[in-house]
Design an enzyme around this catalytic site. Structure first.
Site: not given
Ligand code: NAP
Length: 291
Positions: A74, A110, A135
């Protein structure tokens, strides 16, 4: 399957990501194309990060009309496009590419999709205090759309505080009058009360996708008058949402965001009114226990 026989006239759409096996977008968009009798097909493309440029460069030559972009591309896709819509530029991430004009235009649906899912659940975020867990990429889009929707205050609870601070800085640059602060990821009991405004807690971390994941927020801090939303859509109800529901909070699962980001992308690609209920039904088919 498409109601049309594939031919040289068939419009090609799809999604690029890695991994892509879990995606529900093909069934949602194929159902919509079929409902509107559009001779289109939507395909999943597994694209390795090191192949992203080659894949994006091939979109126009191959005549692909529109694409969704998902993890992990993305942000990396931005410099590869001809034009970025202002919202996607502010977010710094693209989840939808429009390619039919021969130029690649990046959008981000999104955050708006998330806000639509809240409104559909009867929650108007205007004036609310938001606790945002995480974040990352999705948090950015959601946060900007929430500020545009008029939330009063946002507290980012990030595991890596520097990432939270970076997001807060970006949000304040885009929306200078907004009140955005950063706090520790796991608050102490009772540490979450703010200014008496209604509270919206949002999990944007992947915690809750896998069996055995810890809860991303202490349930004892959740109150019955809170709204608790999760971006995760599989499982449909995460352990956080189940705990919040037991306390009496209103819960908003991530499937609504998935639906509405897709609805908005469909509108960008086809310029037609999306068949929202058809798309919703197609998504729910992936969760037979809920039907
Ligand atoms: P991302 O860019 O990898 O961000 C994940 C975030 O979660 C980061 O801030 C990360 O922190 C934190 N994190 C990961 N593992 C963690 C843990 N064990 N403890 C605490 N914080 C943690 O991923 P993303 O694209 O934002 O996606 C995040 C979630 O949203 C996923 O589950 C995805 O499936 C969902 N999502 C859903 C939709 C929908 O349409 N419903 C759309 C987009 C995303 P760090 O920076 O410290 O790693």
């Amino acid at each position: 399957m498409t109601a049309f026989l594939l031919s040289g006239k068939t419009g090609v759409f799809g999604i690029m990501g890695k991994p892509i096996r879990h995606t529900l977008s093909p069934q949602m968009h194929m159902a919509a194309f079929e409902a509107l009798c559009l001779d289109n097909i939507y395909l999943p493309f597994t694209v390795q990060p090191e192949q992203l440029k080659k894949a994006v460069d091939a979109i126009v030559p191959l005549g692909i009309r529109g694409l969704n972009i998902t993890i992990p591309h993305k942000e990396a896709v931005l410099p590869l496009l001809d034009e970025i819509a202002p919202e996607a530029l502010g977010i710094g991430a693209v989840n939808t590419i429009e390619g039919s004009s021969g130029r690649l235009i990046g959008h981000n649906t999104d955050g708006k999709g998330f806000v639509r899912s809240l409104l559909e659940a009867g929650v108007d975020p205007a004036g609310m205090s938001v606790f945002m867990l995480g974040a990352g990429g999705a948090a950015k889009g959601v946060a900007i759309s929430l500020l545009n929707a008029g939330v009063s205050e946002m507290i980012i609870l990030a595991r890596r505080q520097e990432k939270g601070a970076e997001l807060a800085k970006r949000l304040c640059a885009i929306s200078p009058r907004s009140q955005v602060t950063v706090a520790a990821f796991r608050p102490e009991k009772g540490q979450t009360s703010t200014t008496g405004r209604p509270i919206l807690l949002i999990n944007t971390t992947p915690l809750g996708m896998k069996t055995g994941d810890p809860l991303p927020f202490p349930p004892e801090n959740i109150q019955s008058d809170w709204v608790v939303a999760d971006l995760i859509y599989n499982p449909y109800e995460t352990p956080l949402l189940i705990a919040a529901k037991q306390i009496g909070a209103l819960t908003v699962p991530g499937l609504g965001m998935l639906l509405h980001q897709g609805v908005l992308a469909f509108e960008i690609w086809t310029k037609q009114k999306p068949p929202v209920e058809v798309m919703r039904k197609a998504l729910f088919q992936a969760f037979p226990d809920l039907q």
